[in-house]
Design a protein around this motif. Structure first.
Motif, short mmCIF file in Angstrom:
data_model
loop_
_atom_site.label_atom_id
_atom_site.label_comp_id
_atom_site.label_asym_id
_atom_site.label_seq_id
_atom_site.Cartn_x
_atom_site.Cartn_y
_atom_site.Cartn_z
N MET A 76 0.82 -1.20 0.00
CA MET A 76 0.00 0.00 0.00
C MET A 76 0.87 1.27 0.00
SD MET A 76 -3.23 -1.01 0.06
CE MET A 76 -2.71 -2.27 -1.12
N PRO A 77 0.34 2.38 -0.52
CA PRO A 77 1.15 3.61 -0.60
C PRO A 77 1.70 4.09 0.73
CG PRO A 77 -0.79 3.80 -1.99
CD PRO A 77 -0.94 2.52 -1.23
N HIS A 78 0.92 4.00 1.81
CA HIS A 78 1.44 4.46 3.10
C HIS A 78 2.58 3.56 3.59
CE1 HIS A 78 -1.44 1.35 4.39
NE2 HIS A 78 -0.73 1.25 5.50
N GLU A 79 2.52 2.26 3.26
CA GLU A 79 3.60 1.35 3.63
C GLU A 79 4.87 1.70 2.86
OE1 GLU A 79 1.54 -2.89 4.68
OE2 GLU A 79 1.40 -2.27 2.57
N VAL A 80 4.71 1.97 1.56
CA VAL A 80 5.86 2.35 0.74
C VAL A 80 6.53 3.58 1.32
CG1 VAL A 80 6.57 3.25 -1.51
CG2 VAL A 80 4.99 1.31 -1.39
#
Length: 539
Positions: free
Chosen positions: A183-187
């Motif tokens: 997910m973008p927040h994980e990246v």
């Protein structure tokens, strides 16, 4: 100060792993030249020695004077061996490139399951391979495969992989979301950790689109400190594809203010995307952001009325910034604003107060209800508008055509068409054979007209599509035929509809030639070919 980013294009390697994509060496060379003109910084050409096409590509690309750096792809040395004896690494060196892209495992699960070796040996494989290539004078980009999955399962080991690659001299450390599930927040969070705690090297991002997040994840990585973005044109790639550079580049440059390409290069984005789509022979979605033909297309009458006042009402950027253009579509949803805008684009002066303007809008809606579609047939639409405006004159009168299709056992099918026209009061009757009934009809029509209108010899049919409109009637269903024609680099599309595919093809063919002659007249002497197949006979 605007931060500059580096674009790494892997269309020629990762992109070719997409289903249905196969590029010859010539194809790859053409695309490489187009990508270089666009201004990408790295072009990954393939895997040296893996197949004859890649061997030929790396051999021939040496003669091209490109600004982009050509890179060769390979994996780290085999387990329990020496980098100096690894044939894969040797082929990278022999390819003559100045940059190597080396992939290595960063997920402990993959080390144990795929490589079937120890975590320590995997680190040694990474270090030895990078150090060997650096001793040979190459710039090395290290792609940490499954980095995000690896970090989420075993962050200490994933970071140790990056540290080992940096220790060996890697110029770039690239984090790969190989399975496309992050997910973008994980990246953002993981890239922040890598940049802040684990390395001082330049880092990059390589994402896949399995969750429809490859573009978003690439942008998240850049905002967290990544300086290189790897991706493909039009998002080509294995499974659901790679990060689509056609979206990544303008998002970063136009929305976030990063320096990616020069302004005039960015204006080549749409042309480049469509060119590569043609070379790859892959359908390009019309609704693809930024570069799709519908990206700045407007259909609803209220929308069109607004953009005629100010395009910012329904466009987030000026389409010219990425080399695209605004389009106004005319359909059953069209209002007067659509017609006026379209006519203006075509150089037709239409008086909105005239009854004929309302009549042509109603006529278009009626035809659309019957199955015609003018969104992709601008030439047929222009003929309708010019006819309604009284701009056309009669060139010939259609009287009849006949078709003969014969199949004899053991022989190929033969097709012959007979066309009867009246030109300047004289009856003209011609016959012609063809490769199928539509081709025969086209040949017979041209044969009848060519003496009077020799310019038709330069017109060729470039595409022919048939769409069944309602399958409930099976083979008796009404069909829509779209024909694309061309001449001297110009192209136009026409449409015909009927319960008979030959009649629908005839309508589209006639409109194609009507429009061709209209163009050749340079709008000085507007011309039309009469056809009663849609009730459009001129008197």
């Amino acid at each position: 100060m605007t931060k500059a980013l580096s674009i790494f294009d892997t269309t020629l390697r990762d992109g070719t792993q997409g289903e249905g994509i196969s590029l010859s060496a010539d194809d790859k060379l053409k695309i490489a030249k187009k990508l270089d003109d666009l201004g990408v910084h790295y072009i990954e050409g393939g895997i040296p020695g893996s197949n004859n096409k890649d061997i030929e590509f790396f051999k021939r690309i040496r003669d091209y004077k490109l600004n982009a750096k050509i890179t060769a792809f390979g994996s780290t040395r085999r387990k329990d061996s020496l980098a100096e004896h690894d044939s894969n690494l040797a082929r990278i060196i022999d390819s003559g490139v100045s940059v190597a892209t080396l992939v290595g495992k960063s997920w402990d699960f993959h080390v144990h399951t795929a490589l079937q070796t120890s975590l320590e040996e995997n680190l040694a494989m990474i270090y030895d391979s990078i150090a060997f290539l650096k001793r040979k004078g190459l710039e090395v980009i290290f792609d940490a495969e499954h980095f995000f999955d690896g970090y989420k399962k075993n962050p200490e080991y994933a970071l140790s992989v990056m540290r080992k690659a940096e220790e060996a001299g890697a110029d770039w450390l690239v984090m790969c979301d190989t399975n496309g599930g992050t997910m973008p927040h994980e990246v953002h969070d993981i890239v922040t950790v890598l940049k802040g705690q684990a390395t001082s090297a330049r880092v990059g991002i390589h994402t896949h689109n399995d969750c429809e997040l490859a573009v978003a994840n690439s942008i998240s990585a850049v905002r967290a400190g990544a300086e290189q973005i790897q991706g493909t044109m039009n998002g080509y790639g294995e499974r659901c594809g790679n990060a689509n550079l056609c979206s990544v580049i303008p998002n970063l440059q136009l929305k976030l203010g990063y320096q990616v390409l020069e302004e005039e290069q960015l204006q080549q984005l749409t042309n480049t995307a469509r060119y590569i789509s043609e070379i790859a022979n892959v359908y390009m979605p019309v609704n693809q952001p930024y570069v799709g033909s519908a990206a700045f297309a407007h259909k609803g009458g209220i929308h069109v009325s607004a953009i005629l006042r100010d395009s910012r009402t329904y466009e987030h950027i000026a389409p010219e910034l990425v080399g695209n253009r605004q389009r106004v579509l005319v359909s059953e949803l069209a209002g007067q604003s659509n017609i006026l805008s379209k006519a203006q684009q075509m150089g037709i002066q239409i008086d909105p107060e005239r009854e004929s303007t309302r009549e042509v809008i109603d006529r278009i809606k009626e035809l659309e209800h019957e199955g015609y579609q003018f969104e992709g047939a601008d030439a047929s639409l222009e003929l309708l508008l010019r006819e309604a405006n009284g701009d056309l004159k009669e060139l010939f009168v259609f009287e009849s055509f006949k078709m003969l299709v014969e199949k004899i056992a053991g022989r190929p099918v033969t097709s012959e068409a007979f066309v009867k026209l009246k030109i300047d009061g004289a009856s003209i009757f011609t016959a012609a054979e063809g490769n199928g009934p539509v081709n025969a009809l086209d040949n017979a029509l041209r044969k009848a007209l060519i003496t009077y209108y020799p310019g038709l010899k330069d017109i060729h049919l470039s595409d022919y599509k048939v769409r069944v409109l309602d399958d409930k009637d099976a083979t008796a269903s009404k069909v829509r035929v779209l024909i694309e024609s061309g001449s001297f680099g110009n192209s136009w599309s026409t449409v015909g509809v009927s319960g008979n595919v030959i009649e629908a093809s005839w309508e589209a063919l006639v409109d194609s030639l009507r429009y061709a002659l209209l163009g050749q007249a340079k709008r000085e002497d507007y011309v039309a070919i009469s056809s009663d197949s849609r009730g459009l006979v001129n008197h």
